[in-house]
Design a protein around this motif. Structure first.
Motif, PDB file in Angstrom:
ATOM      1  N   ARG A  17       0.851  -1.193   0.000  1.00  0.00           N
ATOM      2  CA  ARG A  17       0.000   0.000   0.000  1.00  0.00           C
ATOM      3  C   ARG A  17       0.885   1.241   0.000  1.00  0.00           C
ATOM      4  NH1 ARG A  17      -1.380  -2.859   4.169  1.00  0.00           N
ATOM      5  NH2 ARG A  17      -0.992  -1.254   5.751  1.00  0.00           N
ATOM      6  N   VAL A  18       0.439   2.252  -0.713  1.00  0.00           N
ATOM      7  CA  VAL A  18       1.166   3.521  -0.759  1.00  0.00           C
ATOM      8  C   VAL A  18       0.285   4.609  -0.163  1.00  0.00           C
ATOM      9  CG1 VAL A  18       2.318   5.208  -2.238  1.00  0.00           C
ATOM     10  CG2 VAL A  18       2.424   2.777  -2.817  1.00  0.00           C
ATOM     11  N   LYS A  19       0.829   5.309   0.819  1.00  0.00           N
ATOM     12  CA  LYS A  19       0.109   6.389   1.487  1.00  0.00           C
ATOM     13  C   LYS A  19       0.867   7.697   1.304  1.00  0.00           C
ATOM     14  CE  LYS A  19      -2.956   3.546   3.209  1.00  0.00           C
ATOM     15  NZ  LYS A  19      -4.375   3.553   2.804  1.00  0.00           N
ATOM     16  N   ASP A  20       0.249   8.778   1.773  1.00  0.00           N
ATOM     17  CA  ASP A  20       0.910  10.082   1.672  1.00  0.00           C
ATOM     18  C   ASP A  20       2.184  10.122   2.507  1.00  0.00           C
ATOM     19  OD1 ASP A  20      -1.086  10.910   0.019  1.00  0.00           O
ATOM     20  OD2 ASP A  20      -2.241  11.928   1.593  1.00  0.00           O
ATOM     21  N   PHE A  21       2.206   9.370   3.612  1.00  0.00           N
ATOM     22  CA  PHE A  21       3.344   9.432   4.527  1.00  0.00           C
ATOM     23  C   PHE A  21       4.390   8.345   4.255  1.00  0.00           C
ATOM     24  CE2 PHE A  21      -0.203   7.109   6.407  1.00  0.00           C
ATOM     25  CZ  PHE A  21       0.374   5.873   6.675  1.00  0.00           C
ATOM     26  N   GLY A  22       4.148   7.464   3.308  1.00  0.00           N
ATOM     27  CA  GLY A  22       5.117   6.425   3.009  1.00  0.00           C
ATOM     28  C   GLY A  22       4.481   5.218   2.348  1.00  0.00           C
ATOM     29  N   ALA A  23       5.219   4.096   2.351  1.00  0.00           N
ATOM     30  CA  ALA A  23       4.744   2.869   1.704  1.00  0.00           C
ATOM     31  C   ALA A  23       4.900   1.689   2.643  1.00  0.00           C
ATOM     32  CB  ALA A  23       5.517   2.623   0.417  1.00  0.00           C
ATOM     33  N   PHE A  24       3.897   0.784   2.621  1.00  0.00           N
ATOM     34  CA  PHE A  24       3.958  -0.439   3.412  1.00  0.00           C
ATOM     35  C   PHE A  24       4.483  -1.554   2.520  1.00  0.00           C
ATOM     36  CE2 PHE A  24       0.944   2.069   5.826  1.00  0.00           C
ATOM     37  CZ  PHE A  24       1.333   1.813   7.131  1.00  0.00           C
ATOM     38  N   VAL A  25       5.556  -2.187   2.988  1.00  0.00           N
ATOM     39  CA  VAL A  25       6.216  -3.223   2.215  1.00  0.00           C
ATOM     40  C   VAL A  25       6.140  -4.550   2.973  1.00  0.00           C
ATOM     41  CG1 VAL A  25       8.390  -3.989   1.202  1.00  0.00           C
ATOM     42  CG2 VAL A  25       7.779  -1.556   1.168  1.00  0.00           C
ATOM     43  N   GLU A  26       5.637  -5.609   2.307  1.00  0.00           N
ATOM     44  CA  GLU A  26       5.566  -6.934   2.917  1.00  0.00           C
ATOM     45  C   GLU A  26       6.928  -7.608   2.747  1.00  0.00           C
ATOM     46  OE1 GLU A  26       2.272 -10.378   3.011  1.00  0.00           O
ATOM     47  OE2 GLU A  26       3.266 -10.174   1.067  1.00  0.00           O
TER      48      GLU A  26
ATOM     49  N   ILE B 245       3.716 -10.001   7.164  1.00  0.00           N
ATOM     50  CA  ILE B 245       4.497  -8.997   7.886  1.00  0.00           C
ATOM     51  C   ILE B 245       4.778  -7.820   6.962  1.00  0.00           C
ATOM     52  CG2 ILE B 245       6.676  -8.479   9.029  1.00  0.00           C
ATOM     53  CD1 ILE B 245       4.954 -10.214  10.696  1.00  0.00           C
ATOM     54  N   GLU B 246       4.286  -6.651   7.368  1.00  0.00           N
ATOM     55  CA  GLU B 246       4.513  -5.439   6.597  1.00  0.00           C
ATOM     56  C   GLU B 246       5.245  -4.409   7.444  1.00  0.00           C
ATOM     57  OE1 GLU B 246       0.905  -3.905   5.009  1.00  0.00           O
ATOM     58  OE2 GLU B 246       0.369  -5.767   3.959  1.00  0.00           O
ATOM     59  N   GLY B 247       6.186  -3.729   6.822  1.00  0.00           N
ATOM     60  CA  GLY B 247       6.901  -2.657   7.486  1.00  0.00           C
ATOM     61  C   GLY B 247       6.677  -1.363   6.748  1.00  0.00           C
ATOM     62  N   LEU B 248       6.931  -0.261   7.434  1.00  0.00           N
ATOM     63  CA  LEU B 248       6.708   1.054   6.832  1.00  0.00           C
ATOM     64  C   LEU B 248       8.016   1.677   6.368  1.00  0.00           C
ATOM     65  CD1 LEU B 248       4.959   3.547   6.188  1.00  0.00           C
ATOM     66  CD2 LEU B 248       5.406   4.333   8.536  1.00  0.00           C
ATOM     67  N   VAL B 249       8.033   2.071   5.110  1.00  0.00           N
ATOM     68  CA  VAL B 249       9.110   2.905   4.590  1.00  0.00           C
ATOM     69  C   VAL B 249       8.569   4.324   4.594  1.00  0.00           C
ATOM     70  CG1 VAL B 249      10.634   3.405   2.645  1.00  0.00           C
ATOM     71  CG2 VAL B 249       9.978   1.042   3.119  1.00  0.00           C
ATOM     72  N   HIS B 250       9.026   5.111   5.569  1.00  0.00           N
ATOM     73  CA  HIS B 250       8.535   6.484   5.662  1.00  0.00           C
ATOM     74  C   HIS B 250       8.976   7.260   4.434  1.00  0.00           C
ATOM     75  CE1 HIS B 250       8.164  10.655   7.196  1.00  0.00           C
ATOM     76  NE2 HIS B 250       7.121  10.140   7.831  1.00  0.00           N
ATOM     77  N   VAL B 251       8.219   8.274   4.067  1.00  0.00           N
ATOM     78  CA  VAL B 251       8.528   9.058   2.886  1.00  0.00           C
ATOM     79  C   VAL B 251       9.953   9.587   2.928  1.00  0.00           C
ATOM     80  CG1 VAL B 251       7.574  11.175   3.908  1.00  0.00           C
ATOM     81  CG2 VAL B 251       7.731  10.953   1.418  1.00  0.00           C
TER      82      VAL B 251
ATOM     83  N   VAL C 210      14.954  -3.320   0.916  1.00  0.00           N
ATOM     84  CA  VAL C 210      14.865  -2.437   2.072  1.00  0.00           C
ATOM     85  C   VAL C 210      15.837  -2.902   3.151  1.00  0.00           C
ATOM     86  CG1 VAL C 210      12.466  -1.776   1.678  1.00  0.00           C
ATOM     87  CG2 VAL C 210      12.976  -3.832   3.013  1.00  0.00           C
ATOM     88  N   GLN C 211      16.169  -1.975   4.012  1.00  0.00           N
ATOM     89  CA  GLN C 211      16.995  -2.297   5.170  1.00  0.00           C
ATOM     90  C   GLN C 211      16.184  -2.049   6.426  1.00  0.00           C
ATOM     91  OE1 GLN C 211      20.439   0.223   6.549  1.00  0.00           O
ATOM     92  NE2 GLN C 211      21.619  -1.599   5.976  1.00  0.00           N
ATOM     93  N   VAL C 212      16.279  -2.987   7.379  1.00  0.00           N
ATOM     94  CA  VAL C 212      15.529  -2.866   8.629  1.00  0.00           C
ATOM     95  C   VAL C 212      16.190  -1.802   9.499  1.00  0.00           C
ATOM     96  CG1 VAL C 212      14.746  -4.049  10.707  1.00  0.00           C
ATOM     97  CG2 VAL C 212      14.812  -5.270   8.523  1.00  0.00           C
TER      98      VAL C 212
ATOM     99  N   LEU D  21      11.435   0.504   7.994  1.00  0.00           N
ATOM    100  CA  LEU D  21      12.306   0.113   6.886  1.00  0.00           C
ATOM    101  C   LEU D  21      12.851   1.342   6.166  1.00  0.00           C
ATOM    102  CD1 LEU D  21       9.950  -2.622   5.380  1.00  0.00           C
ATOM    103  CD2 LEU D  21      11.848  -2.992   6.987  1.00  0.00           C
ATOM    104  N   SER D  22      13.915   1.119   5.412  1.00  0.00           N
ATOM    105  CA  SER D  22      14.502   2.217   4.633  1.00  0.00           C
ATOM    106  C   SER D  22      14.955   1.694   3.291  1.00  0.00           C
ATOM    107  CB  SER D  22      15.687   2.828   5.375  1.00  0.00           C
ATOM    108  OG  SER D  22      16.343   3.787   4.561  1.00  0.00           O
ATOM    109  N   MET D  23      14.659   2.472   2.258  1.00  0.00           N
ATOM    110  CA  MET D  23      15.179   2.180   0.924  1.00  0.00           C
ATOM    111  C   MET D  23      16.426   3.010   0.648  1.00  0.00           C
ATOM    112  SD  MET D  23      11.559   2.038  -1.175  1.00  0.00           S
ATOM    113  CE  MET D  23      12.387   2.089  -2.766  1.00  0.00           C
ATOM    114  N   LYS D  24      16.437   4.235   1.131  1.00  0.00           N
ATOM    115  CA  LYS D  24      17.557   5.119   0.820  1.00  0.00           C
ATOM    116  C   LYS D  24      18.841   4.681   1.522  1.00  0.00           C
ATOM    117  CE  LYS D  24      17.382   8.849   4.271  1.00  0.00           C
ATOM    118  NZ  LYS D  24      17.131  10.304   4.460  1.00  0.00           N
ATOM    119  N   ALA D  25      18.696   3.875   2.609  1.00  0.00           N
ATOM    120  CA  ALA D  25      19.891   3.397   3.305  1.00  0.00           C
ATOM    121  C   ALA D  25      20.723   2.476   2.410  1.00  0.00           C
ATOM    122  CB  ALA D  25      19.495   2.671   4.585  1.00  0.00           C
TER     123      ALA D  25
END
Length: 397
Positions: A291-300, A305-311, A334-336, A348-352
């Protein structure tokens, strides 16, 4: 013959004449191939008692119940005289017993009686109350809708007498009120024994679209569809079957409303139980954007198990709206950053995982600022300029 003798003979003939409704006693002459008892009557005529008129038991074998010479008392149902077989009567032992039971009725309207369920029919239950046949309409069988009435067949129940009409042999009963009282008593007993948080064993009593009712020993508790499994369940019947034994955890007890809330998934290891162990901070995983929200994306990252990648963790570049760069179904690495199993949260983080870009020159004319390199170059230019002028005007001042 005198008139007196004629009247006497007429009286004797009348006395010997058998009529429908008469109670007669005869001797068993034989059990025929149609499972009927042939009865010899005092008039020299014969009667037959079919198995269905001897007992409510459809599987009865009269040869096991009667033998030649036994005496049988029955009521005459009809005259079945034929030219070939002569005079014969259809007799019923069962109906005579029912008549006697009606005559000796020991209960009244409003009384609660013990009844034996003889059969389950489309409209309700046929019962026997001390030899009197009664009927429990389907709407009065229980305090809730019952789809399968056959579950009561051959069982003993308690029911309240609603209507009695001896002239029509009509007896109507209701189990609904009694069932409500029994359930209230069972609930009170259950609430006294059960404790919120404990795990108990139960049996799946019935399934609905919104969950499963589990019998805890006379009382039912509800396992909502969301409490059946850690995995998503659309239809409870897909994962549970009626009669299945399950372990459930008591979530809530509401004595006022008579409700017991249960959970099956609370008794099973959840997907979050091993997350901290399998995916500690720093772990790199591949996941799917759910799911993609204004504040970030939920990644399974694991099933369920889903984690949040904040914007702010999507990219080193400034992202105004996550949906501009991500969409549902995307595969991402992603990195935890942080795991909180108790709260079922994981950051979670993608930019890391991206290479951090070098800082851009801050002397860009667009922002009006100067970088250290620009300042150093400018100073050097000043020094160079000053030296050249000194050389030019050396000795002229």
């Amino acid at each position: 013959m005198s008139e007196t003798n004629n009247e006497l003979l007429a009286a004797l003939e009348s006395a010997d004449q058998i009529k429908v409704g008469d109670v007669v006693t005869g001797e068993v002459l034989a059990i025929d191939n149609d499972n009927q008892a042939v009865i010899g009557l005092h008039t020299g005529e014969e009667g037959v008692v079919p198995a269905r008129e001897y007992s409510d038991d459809r599987n009865i074998n009269l040869a096991d119940e009667l033998k030649v010479g036994d005496s049988v008392e029955a009521v005459v149902i009809s005259n079945v005289t034929s030219d070939k077989e002569g005079v014969a009567y259809l007799l019923s032992k069962k109906r005579l017993e029912a008549r006697k039971a009606w005559e000796n009725l020991s209960f009244a309207e409003g009384d609660t009686v013990d009844a034996k369920v003889i059969n389950a029919v489309r409209g309700g239950l046929i019962v026997d109350v001390n030899g009197v046949r009664g009927f429990v309409p389907a709407s009065m069988v229980a305090d809730r809708f019952v789809s399968d009435l056959n579950q009561f067949k051959n069982k003993d129940i308690k029911a309240q007498v609603i209507e009695i009409d001896a002239s029509k042999a009509r007896l109507i009963l209701s189990r609904k009120a009694v069932a409500a009282q029994e359930r209230a008593a069972q609930l009170a007993e259950a609430f006294a024994k059960l404790t919120v948080g404990e795990v108990v064993e139960g049996k799946v009593a019935r399934l609905t679209d919104f969950g499963a009712f589990v019998d805890l020993g006379g009382v039912d508790g509800l396992v909502h569809v969301s409490e059946i499994s850690h995995d998503r369940v659309k239809n409870p019947a897909d994962v549970l079957t009626k009669g299945e034994v399950v372990n459930v955890k008591i979530l809530a007890l509401d004595s006022e409303k008579g409700r017991i809330s249960l959970s099956i998934k609370a008794t099973q290891p959840g997907p979050w139980d091993k997350v901290a162990e399998e995916a500690p901070a720093g772990t790199v995983l591949e996941g799917t954007v759910k799911r993609v929200k204004d504040f970030g994306a939920f990644v399974e990252i694991f099933p369920g198990i889903e984690g949040l990648v904040h914007v702010s963790q999507i990219s080193h570049k400034r992202i105004e709206n996550p949906s501009d760069v991500l969409k549902s179904g995307d595969k991402v690495k992603v990195q935890v950053l942080d795991v909180k199993p108790a709260e079922e949260r994981i950051s979670l983080s993608m930019k890391a995982l991206e290479e951090k870009p070098e800082r851009e020159d801050r002397g860009n004319a667009n922002d009006g600022s100067a970088s250290r390199a620009d300042i150093a170059a400018y100073k050097q230019q000043e020094d160079d300029s000053a030296a050249t002028l000194g050389d030019i005007f050396d000795g002229k001042f």
